[in-house]
Design an enzyme around this catalytic site. Structure first.
Site, mmCIF file in Angstrom:
data_model
loop_
_atom_site.group_PDB
_atom_site.id
_atom_site.type_symbol
_atom_site.label_atom_id
_atom_site.label_comp_id
_atom_site.label_asym_id
_atom_site.label_seq_id
_atom_site.Cartn_x
_atom_site.Cartn_y
_atom_site.Cartn_z
ATOM 1 N N GLU A 210 62.267 19.164 29.367
ATOM 2 C CA GLU A 210 61.520 20.354 29.967
ATOM 3 C C GLU A 210 61.503 20.687 31.357
ATOM 4 O O GLU A 210 61.673 19.576 32.274
ATOM 5 C CB GLU A 210 59.785 19.915 29.605
ATOM 6 C CG GLU A 210 59.707 19.873 28.132
ATOM 7 C CD GLU A 210 59.281 21.062 27.317
ATOM 8 O OE1 GLU A 210 59.445 22.220 27.974
ATOM 9 O OE2 GLU A 210 59.228 20.818 25.994
ATOM 10 N N ASP B 156 53.685 11.381 25.853
ATOM 11 C CA ASP B 156 54.217 12.040 24.293
ATOM 12 C C ASP B 156 54.428 11.029 23.354
ATOM 13 O O ASP B 156 53.689 11.063 22.512
ATOM 14 C CB ASP B 156 55.368 12.679 24.452
ATOM 15 C CG ASP B 156 55.939 13.473 23.461
ATOM 16 O OD1 ASP B 156 55.306 14.283 22.823
ATOM 17 O OD2 ASP B 156 56.827 12.812 22.729
ATOM 18 N N LYS C 116 51.961 10.004 19.903
ATOM 19 C CA LYS C 116 52.479 9.858 18.647
ATOM 20 C C LYS C 116 51.971 8.407 18.176
ATOM 21 O O LYS C 116 52.028 7.988 17.033
ATOM 22 C CB LYS C 116 53.900 9.978 18.636
ATOM 23 C CG LYS C 116 54.537 11.384 18.827
ATOM 24 C CD LYS C 116 55.800 11.341 19.307
ATOM 25 C CE LYS C 116 56.148 12.788 19.532
ATOM 26 N NZ LYS C 116 57.843 12.994 20.424
#
Ligand code: HSE
Length: 438
Positions: free
Chosen positions: A190, A201, A205
């Site tokens: 990104e 991130d 998860k």
């Protein structure tokens, strides 16, 4: 039989993939479910952008309320991402007696309790296969395929961006910044890569994965999170010389002192199954007491892999809906016992200072007599035993990297020793540690 109606919130990359599958596989889906799956609404704040699918304008709306209050909609698919307004939309959908499918890992990791307790109250399900591992059906595998097991550990490469960066650094000897820039240009990272490179991130998860695997609620703040920004090409090279590969690993481990949950760069022996997982791919190694070791591999992100996971949830829910239409009492229990807030024992989380591991340490020191002795003296006071040392020629004027591998040591001892070592006048930069998993 009456169709199942679906409302989609969020018409971005994954949303487009979902629409594509619903359109192109209409017959296959109807056969699997037993009735037609009808996309009734597609909602996004920006409907002017060109998308890779065509559809009737009647389906399009930028008013989420229109979708959330439509009594004909059975399932809401939330693919907006982020926390707000996705959270409010999901809660409203549940209150309006709709099932929900989401791929929003940040939302589940941070607000899972609220979402799942609301779902339980209104007797609706929230499914989230797309939230971890993209197209890899790992949620279903843990909940259903491995249900006969007591899961002892999960080790995952759960972030494609960082795996891509580390892979290219290893293959090309390139430095982090150069590869990151290239990855951004190629669309693998990104414009703001913070969530990925900080390890957050992967931590989102891991919260989901470990909660399911160990059947206990885990909070994000309990996870040790370190990213890849401090890893240099030379760390990767030294790791190789010691017989290791560096991966950003999400680790969930059951131990006698509680559950370990951590995300950090990890040195894995070069013959470990996960070291050959390269580029943007994800993989999860799950160890259960009945099955032994299992490995799940695939594309961890992207339009079609994630759409594959989202649609699998829609199929499961549609079958559940059909069943309850036929028989009011049919109440298939949710297979997705994620938040486990009610009546479940909270297994303790092992405090980070009590972790034990082998460590790779890199010091940036002046090239002077006595430096090694000063460092090893401090390590020895903290009962940290050194297994190997590398010191090569000078790279910068007067400052040399000194690299050490330790035997098994306590995290608290290592951290305290590093604080002392970094205060030595001969140490010129913050020392780096990488944990080793054998
Ligand atoms: N940014 C994530 C990754 C994909 O790089 O794996 C979405 O979870």
């Amino acid at each position: 039989m009456k169709q199942v109606n679906v409302g989609l919130l969020g018409f971005g990359t994954i949303g487009t993939g979902v629409v594509k599958v619903l359109q192109e596989k209409k017959e296959q889906l109807a056969q699997v479910i037993g009735t037609e799956l009808n996309l009734k609404w597609v909602c996004d704040i920006d409907l002017t952008r060109a998308r890779a699918v065509k559809m009737s304008k009647k389906l399009l709306t930028n008013d989420a309320n229109q979708v959330l209050t439509d009594p004909e909609v059975d399932i809401i698919i939330e693919l907006i991402g982020g926390i707000h307004p996705a959270l409010e939309y999901i809660l409203t959908a549940l209150q309006n007696k709709k099932h929900v499918v989401t791929a929003n890992k940040a939302l589940l990791a941070e607000h899972g309790k609220e979402i799942f307790s609301t779902a339980a109250k209104v007797n609706k399900s929230v499914y989230f296969e797309g939230s971890v591992g993209g197209g890899i059906p790992i949620i279903n595998a843990i909940n259903v395929g491995l249900a006969a097991n007591r899961i002892n550990s999960v080790f995952g490469i759960l972030n494609g961006t960082t795996n891509y960066i580390l892979t290219r650094m290893a293959q090309e000897g390139a430095d982090y910044q150069t590869v990151l820039k290239d990855a951004q240009q190629l669309g693998f990272a990104e414009a703001d890569p913070t969530l990925d490179v900080s390890g957050m991130d992967a931590a989102h998860k891991l919260v989901i994965l470990a909660s399911l695997a160990f059947q206990t609620p885990i909070e994000l703040k309990e996870v040790l999170v370190e990213g890849i920004t401090e890893i240099t090409a030379s760390d990767i090279q030294y790791a190789r010389e010691f017989g290791y590969v560096i991966k950003l690993l999400a680790i969930g481990k059951r131990t006698e002192q509680g559950i370990e949950v951590r995300v950090h760069p990890t040195m894995l022996p070069k013959d470990n199954l996960l070291t050959s997982v390269n580029g943007v791919y994800n993989a999860i190694l799950v160890e259960g007491d009945t099955v032994g070791t299992t490995l799940f591999y695939g594309r961890g992100a992207g339009m079609m892999p994630t759409a594959s996971a989202v649609i699998s949830d829609v199929i499961t829910l549609s079958k559940q809906i059909l069943c309850s239409r036929v028989n009011e009492k049919c109440n298939i229990p949710s297979t997705m016992n994620f938040s486990l807030p009610i009546g479940k024992k909270h297994i303790p989380i092992k405090p980070i200072p009590r972790l034990t591991s082998k460590y790779y340490l890199r010091f940036s020191a002046l090239d002077q007599p006595g430096v090694l002795a000063a460092i090893s003296g401090i390590l020895s006071r903290y009962k940290i035993s050194i297994s190997a040392v590398i010191q090569k020629g000078r790279k910068a004027k007067d400052v040399v990297p000194i690299v050490m591998m330790t035997h098994e040591a306590m995290e608290a001892s290592i951290q305290q020793a590093l604080v002392e070592i970094d205060k030595l006048p001969v140490i010129k930069r913050k020392s780096i540690l990488i944990r080793v998993e054998d």
